[in-house]
Design a protein around this motif. Structure first.
Motif, mmCIF file in Angstrom:
data_model
loop_
_atom_site.group_PDB
_atom_site.id
_atom_site.type_symbol
_atom_site.label_atom_id
_atom_site.label_comp_id
_atom_site.label_asym_id
_atom_site.label_seq_id
_atom_site.Cartn_x
_atom_site.Cartn_y
_atom_site.Cartn_z
ATOM 1 N N ASP A 293 0.856 -1.181 0.000
ATOM 2 C CA ASP A 293 0.000 0.000 0.000
ATOM 3 C C ASP A 293 0.896 1.236 0.000
ATOM 4 O OD1 ASP A 293 -1.660 2.171 0.699
ATOM 5 O OD2 ASP A 293 -3.069 0.831 1.702
ATOM 6 N N ARG A 294 0.818 2.018 -1.081
ATOM 7 C CA ARG A 294 1.685 3.188 -1.197
ATOM 8 C C ARG A 294 1.331 4.271 -0.188
ATOM 9 N NH1 ARG A 294 1.727 5.269 -7.204
ATOM 10 N NH2 ARG A 294 -0.484 4.730 -7.087
ATOM 11 N N GLY A 295 0.076 4.280 0.271
ATOM 12 C CA GLY A 295 -0.334 5.311 1.220
ATOM 13 C C GLY A 295 0.166 5.063 2.626
ATOM 14 N N THR A 296 0.168 3.804 3.048
ATOM 15 C CA THR A 296 0.554 3.466 4.424
ATOM 16 C C THR A 296 1.895 2.751 4.507
ATOM 17 O OG1 THR A 296 -0.593 1.331 4.323
ATOM 18 C CG2 THR A 296 -1.879 3.245 5.050
ATOM 19 N N ASP A 297 2.465 2.381 3.353
ATOM 20 C CA ASP A 297 3.721 1.633 3.298
ATOM 21 C C ASP A 297 3.585 0.286 4.009
ATOM 22 O OD1 ASP A 297 6.288 1.474 2.240
ATOM 23 O OD2 ASP A 297 7.223 2.048 4.136
ATOM 24 N N GLU A 298 2.397 -0.333 3.904
ATOM 25 C CA GLU A 298 2.139 -1.613 4.533
ATOM 26 C C GLU A 298 2.137 -2.734 3.498
ATOM 27 O OE1 GLU A 298 -0.778 -0.756 8.301
ATOM 28 O OE2 GLU A 298 -1.669 -0.660 6.295
ATOM 29 N N LEU A 299 2.605 -3.904 3.903
ATOM 30 C CA LEU A 299 2.506 -5.105 3.085
ATOM 31 C C LEU A 299 1.112 -5.700 3.290
ATOM 32 C CD1 LEU A 299 3.830 -7.360 1.326
ATOM 33 C CD2 LEU A 299 4.513 -8.438 3.485
ATOM 34 N N VAL A 300 0.374 -5.890 2.188
ATOM 35 C CA VAL A 300 -0.986 -6.428 2.248
ATOM 36 C C VAL A 300 -0.980 -7.799 1.581
ATOM 37 C CG1 VAL A 300 -3.412 -6.015 1.669
ATOM 38 C CG2 VAL A 300 -1.865 -4.068 2.049
ATOM 39 N N VAL A 301 -1.399 -8.827 2.314
ATOM 40 C CA VAL A 301 -1.335 -10.186 1.778
ATOM 41 C C VAL A 301 -2.643 -10.932 2.039
ATOM 42 C CG1 VAL A 301 1.171 -10.347 2.086
ATOM 43 C CG2 VAL A 301 -0.358 -11.163 3.903
ATOM 44 N N GLY A 302 -2.882 -11.966 1.236
ATOM 45 C CA GLY A 302 -4.029 -12.840 1.453
ATOM 46 C C GLY A 302 -3.836 -14.142 0.704
ATOM 47 N N VAL A 303 -4.236 -15.241 1.311
ATOM 48 C CA VAL A 303 -4.146 -16.551 0.659
ATOM 49 C C VAL A 303 -5.400 -16.742 -0.192
ATOM 50 C CG1 VAL A 303 -4.030 -19.047 1.008
ATOM 51 C CG2 VAL A 303 -2.759 -17.509 2.527
ATOM 52 N N ILE A 304 -5.212 -17.075 -1.462
ATOM 53 C CA ILE A 304 -6.331 -17.215 -2.397
ATOM 54 C C ILE A 304 -6.249 -18.576 -3.098
ATOM 55 C CG2 ILE A 304 -6.530 -14.733 -2.793
ATOM 56 C CD1 ILE A 304 -4.957 -15.092 -5.385
#
Length: 359
Positions: A293-304
């Motif tokens: 996330d460019r706004g929060t500098d967070e890594l966003v993940v999810g198992v699909i």
């Protein structure tokens, strides 16, 4: 002589406990609606009536799950599903040819189910899934000074509904089975030329995606552009491409993905729990969808893509790719391996892809 069921209509269980129901009477709920088509009857010149039958799978369990996990409940869920856009040129369902859609408010992904996936979900996997998700939901507890309220302990992109829609009657009837999945990138700014979204399996066999070839790989893996929240028809092709394991390996050689010690520990623990559940249920070939996330500098993940069981056809594919029996040799371990092996490889790769910030 047949015996009568002494309790043909068991009592409805409310709240999160409804997710633990195993009685087959709660497996399906069907209803029919009629709508007016724009087409006109050739004889009467009147608009024709179209019969639509809808079957909701696991209705009580999904009602309980949505109540526990969706802030605006079924009202908001229904409002989102009222506007779903087909994904023309977006995600491609690999060898299965599954269709994808996305709600216009970006909250949910709609994915067509194959017969194998549907049978798995209506079999043993369904009840196990609800149990796993129920145990992963935040629970109310002591949140006194210095105590942080618990967060969800799963990385699974939650399935929040499963349906069959049949249109027409008799030989003209057309049916489709699909699931509704939370979009892990909803309200996230993850589209960036510097750091794009990645579909990660932990395999290095045919896991490189050129920008110009996005979505056209031949390894049978879905191209998950539908999960990224990119509007169809965008001209920025490079931002739309979902890259793979080898793309990420090339990037992190000079630009690693750094996490805090606490975040890395939490991610490893959650993935350990999720993958243990999937391996125990005989599931393989799932992916970790990741973006920054460019706004929060967070890594966003999810198992699909975790509805694929290790069935006989997958076992045969593993043998062919391991042995090179059809020619071409064996360049790397195949994507399709047993659930236990898949879990082991998947966890090792994720630990390697995301590293702790050096102190």
């Amino acid at each position: 002589m047949e015996t009568q069921n002494p309790n043909p209509n068991p009592p409805v269980v409310d709240g999160p406990d409804a997710m633990l129901l195993h009685h087959r009477g709660h497996l399906r709920h069907a209803f029919e609606v009629e709508s007016t088509s724009d087409a006109k009857d050739a004889k009467t010149d009147a608009k024709t009536r179209v019969k639509t039958a809808v079957t909701a799978y696991y209705p009580l369990q999904f009602d309980a799950l949505r109540e526990a996990s969706i802030a605006d409940g079924d009202e908001g869920f229904a409002a989102s599903l009222s506007e779903v856009a087909k994904w023309d040129g977006g995600a491609k369902g690999g060898k299965s040819g599954s269709l994808f859609g996305k709600t216009r408010d970006d909250r949910f992904i709609v994915k067509q189910l194959t017969r194998v996936e549907l049978n798995a979900f209506l079999g043993d996997f369904g009840p196990s899934y609800f149990k796993h998700v129920r145990e992963s939901l935040p629970h109310e507890g002591d949140t006194g000074e210095g105590v942080t309220a618990p967060t969800t302990t799963t990385c699974l992109a939650r399935i929040v509904g499963a349906y069959r829609v049949s249109v027409g009657e008799g030989v003209d009837e057309v049916s489709i089975d699909f699931v509704v999945i939370e979009n892990i990138f909803n309200r996230r700014n993850v589209t960036s030329p510097e750091w794009r979204t990645y579909d990660l399996k932990g395999s290095l066999r045919a896991r490189y995606n050129n920008d110009d070839d996005a979505g056209d790989m031949d390894d049978g893996c879905p191209r998950h552009s539908a999960h990224t929240g990119i509007e169809p028809g965008t001209d920025n092709r490079s931002a739309r491409a979902v890259l793979l394991d080898e793309n990420l390996q090339s990037k992190i050689a000079t630009d690693p993905v750094l996490c805090s010690l606490e975040s890395k520990f939490a991610l490893d623990a959650i993935l350990a729990r999720d993958t243990a559940f999937l391996a125990n249920e005989g599931v393989m070939d799932y992916s970790l969808l990741a973006g920054i996330d460019r706004g929060t500098d967070e890594l966003v993940v999810g198992v699909i893509d975790y509805l694929r069981l290790y069935t006989w056809d997958k076992q045969l594919e593993t043998y062919v790719k391991f042995t090179g029996v059809l020619g071409g040799g064996v360049a790397a371990e195949p994507t399709v391996i047993s659930p236990v092996q898949y879990r082991r490889r998947f966890r090792k790769a994720m630990a390697r892809y995301f590293v702790v910030v050096p102190s």
